[in-house]
Design a protein around this motif. Structure first.
Motif, mmCIF file in Angstrom:
data_model
loop_
_atom_site.group_PDB
_atom_site.id
_atom_site.type_symbol
_atom_site.label_atom_id
_atom_site.label_comp_id
_atom_site.label_asym_id
_atom_site.label_seq_id
_atom_site.Cartn_x
_atom_site.Cartn_y
_atom_site.Cartn_z
ATOM 1 N N MET A 180 0.623 -1.167 -0.048
ATOM 2 C CA MET A 180 0.079 0.010 -0.088
ATOM 3 C C MET A 180 0.836 1.139 -0.072
ATOM 4 N N SER A 181 1.845 1.029 0.572
ATOM 5 C CA SER A 181 2.927 2.299 0.719
ATOM 6 C C SER A 181 3.516 2.789 -0.741
ATOM 7 N N GLU A 182 3.622 1.728 -1.443
ATOM 8 C CA GLU A 182 4.202 1.885 -3.003
ATOM 9 C C GLU A 182 3.084 2.754 -3.800
ATOM 10 N N SER A 183 1.573 2.232 -3.589
ATOM 11 C CA SER A 183 0.773 2.444 -4.131
ATOM 12 C C SER A 183 0.327 4.079 -3.972
ATOM 13 N N VAL A 184 0.605 4.363 -2.476
ATOM 14 C CA VAL A 184 0.552 5.768 -2.084
ATOM 15 C C VAL A 184 1.496 6.884 -2.682
ATOM 16 N N SER A 185 2.661 6.114 -2.870
ATOM 17 C CA SER A 185 3.686 6.861 -3.332
ATOM 18 C C SER A 185 3.467 7.291 -4.863
ATOM 19 N N GLU A 186 2.945 5.974 -5.320
ATOM 20 C CA GLU A 186 2.854 6.148 -6.988
ATOM 21 C C GLU A 186 1.641 7.160 -7.085
ATOM 22 N N SER A 187 0.457 7.122 -6.415
ATOM 23 C CA SER A 187 -0.748 7.870 -6.527
ATOM 24 C C SER A 187 -0.157 9.281 -6.110
ATOM 25 N N ASP A 188 0.716 9.496 -5.062
ATOM 26 C CA ASP A 188 0.976 11.090 -4.864
ATOM 27 C C ASP A 188 1.788 11.695 -5.904
ATOM 28 N N LYS A 189 2.660 10.918 -6.423
ATOM 29 C CA LYS A 189 3.485 11.325 -7.575
ATOM 30 C C LYS A 189 2.707 11.653 -8.616
ATOM 31 N N GLU A 190 1.728 10.998 -8.834
ATOM 32 C CA GLU A 190 0.428 11.261 -10.017
ATOM 33 C C GLU A 190 -0.201 12.558 -9.789
ATOM 34 N N ARG A 247 -8.636 14.809 -4.190
ATOM 35 C CA ARG A 247 -8.035 13.532 -4.602
ATOM 36 C C ARG A 247 -7.246 13.031 -3.424
ATOM 37 N N TYR A 248 -6.707 13.817 -2.646
ATOM 38 C CA TYR A 248 -5.969 13.302 -1.303
ATOM 39 C C TYR A 248 -6.898 12.749 -0.552
ATOM 40 N N ILE A 249 -8.063 13.489 -0.206
ATOM 41 C CA ILE A 249 -9.184 12.662 0.465
ATOM 42 C C ILE A 249 -9.673 11.278 -0.031
ATOM 43 N N ALA A 250 -9.983 11.331 -1.352
ATOM 44 C CA ALA A 250 -10.465 10.125 -1.975
ATOM 45 C C ALA A 250 -9.400 8.931 -1.666
ATOM 46 N N LEU A 251 -8.064 9.392 -1.736
ATOM 47 C CA LEU A 251 -6.990 8.557 -1.614
ATOM 48 C C LEU A 251 -6.776 8.178 0.067
ATOM 49 N N LEU A 252 -7.119 9.034 0.902
ATOM 50 C CA LEU A 252 -7.109 8.514 2.255
ATOM 51 C C LEU A 252 -8.192 7.612 2.674
ATOM 52 N N SER A 253 -9.206 7.574 1.999
ATOM 53 C CA SER A 253 -10.411 6.593 2.254
ATOM 54 C C SER A 253 -10.000 5.139 1.676
ATOM 55 N N GLN A 254 -8.978 5.290 1.068
ATOM 56 C CA GLN A 254 -8.306 3.751 0.355
ATOM 57 C C GLN A 254 -7.140 3.237 1.181
ATOM 58 N N ALA A 255 -6.471 4.203 2.040
ATOM 59 C CA ALA A 255 -5.334 3.666 2.671
ATOM 60 C C ALA A 255 -5.570 2.778 3.950
ATOM 61 N N LYS A 256 -4.815 1.893 4.036
ATOM 62 C CA LYS A 256 -4.989 0.841 5.168
ATOM 63 C C LYS A 256 -3.997 1.055 6.276
ATOM 64 N N LYS A 257 -2.942 1.200 5.903
ATOM 65 C CA LYS A 257 -1.736 1.424 6.822
ATOM 66 C C LYS A 257 -1.656 2.583 7.756
ATOM 67 N N SER A 270 0.867 4.287 8.537
ATOM 68 C CA SER A 270 1.731 5.166 8.012
ATOM 69 C C SER A 270 1.443 5.984 6.956
ATOM 70 N N ASP A 271 0.525 5.310 6.117
ATOM 71 C CA ASP A 271 -0.019 5.705 4.603
ATOM 72 C C ASP A 271 -1.019 6.824 5.104
ATOM 73 N N ILE A 272 -1.676 6.632 6.013
ATOM 74 C CA ILE A 272 -2.943 7.334 6.563
ATOM 75 C C ILE A 272 -2.069 8.782 7.050
ATOM 76 N N LEU A 273 -1.259 8.474 7.777
ATOM 77 C CA LEU A 273 -0.509 9.918 8.478
ATOM 78 C C LEU A 273 -0.016 10.635 7.489
ATOM 79 N N GLU A 274 0.680 9.733 6.362
ATOM 80 C CA GLU A 274 1.514 10.585 5.155
ATOM 81 C C GLU A 274 0.411 11.451 4.414
#
Length: 262
Positions: free
Chosen positions: A1-11, A141-151, A153-157
């Protein structure tokens, strides 16, 4: 999930940068076409200084003018110093009545100075509006991504990034609000003053006893002054005494010689 967060964040960041670049660099056809006069964002300023005969009457006149033109006073102050009574105020009025309000100030008194300026903030206003839309979309888009986060660390980031974006949104909204206010209401900084007559202060009334004490004091000052003057001039006094003594001795010897010759 961390990698997906980074990729989504970069996008998200790349999308945001592309959107802002598009807002800052419009097509050639948009750049060469001037905006219609009705859509331009203009800020009008004026600084006026007037000399008046009666400040209170001028204050009443200004109250009447602001009501007549639907203006309001955002700041006002009055001072009295250096033989002058002065009133300063900032008047806010809609641009359509800006020139009429300036014309109404001519009746206050004698115009000392007048400075007019206009700032065209059309491009700045459009740029800030575009940036605000981009940052709001990024926040969603960050809010939408937050609803998908599980970890955690990802939520805090993501929450940290949302906080940063919201701070940018608030600052951008504040700047846009300031521009809208300056465009909606022109500003006239008015200063009018009244020259005050300089009156000589009344002479103080001195009693006889005070004058008597002052006379003794003045006499003592005179006496001490003479003593000090004599002490200071002792070489001159010594020279005068020696001169008188020498003259008398010379005359006495002369008389003795005259008697001896007889």
């Amino acid at each position: 999930m961390s990698e997906s967060v980074s990729e989504s964040d970069k996008e998200l960041e790349e999308t945001s940068l592309a959107t802002e670049a598009a807002a800052q660099d419009p097509p050639v056809s948009a750049r060469v076409t001037a905006a219609p006069a009705a859509t331009r964002k203009l800020i009008y300023h004026a600084e006026v200084r007037v000399k008046v005969e009666d400040l209170d009457r001028a204050n009443a006149r200004m109250d009447s003018l602001t009501r007549t033109y639907g203006a309001y006073v955002s700041d006002a102050s009055e001072t009295r110093q250096d033989g002058q009574r002065q009133h300063q105020m900032k008047i806010r009025v809609v641009p359509s009545r800006f020139q009429a309000m300036l014309g109404g100030l001519n009746g206050l008194g004698t115009l000392v100075s007048k400075t007019l300026s206009t700032d065209d903030v059309t491009a700045e206003h459009a740029d800030i509006s575009a940036r605000l839309g981009t940052k709001r979309a990024l926040e969603q888009r960050y809010i939408a991504l937050l609803s998908q986060a599980k970890k955690v660390s990802d939520i805090l980031e993501i929450e940290e990034k949302i906080g940063n974006v919201r701070g940018d949104i608030e600052a951008t909204e504040s700047r846009l609000k300031t521009l809208n206010d300056q465009v909606a209401y022109s500003t006239i900084t008015l200063t009018y003053f009244q020259e005050l007559p300089l009156t000589a202060p009344d002479a103080p009334v001195i009693s006889f006893s005070s004058r008597l004490v002052q006379s003794f004091y003045d006499g003592w000052e005179l006496f001490t002054g003479l003593v000090l003057a004599l002490v200071t001039a002792w070489p001159l006094l010594l020279g005068a005494v020696l001169g008188v003594w020498g003259l008398r001795a010379w005359r006495q010897r002369r008389r003795q010689r005259a008697a001896a010759s007889l």
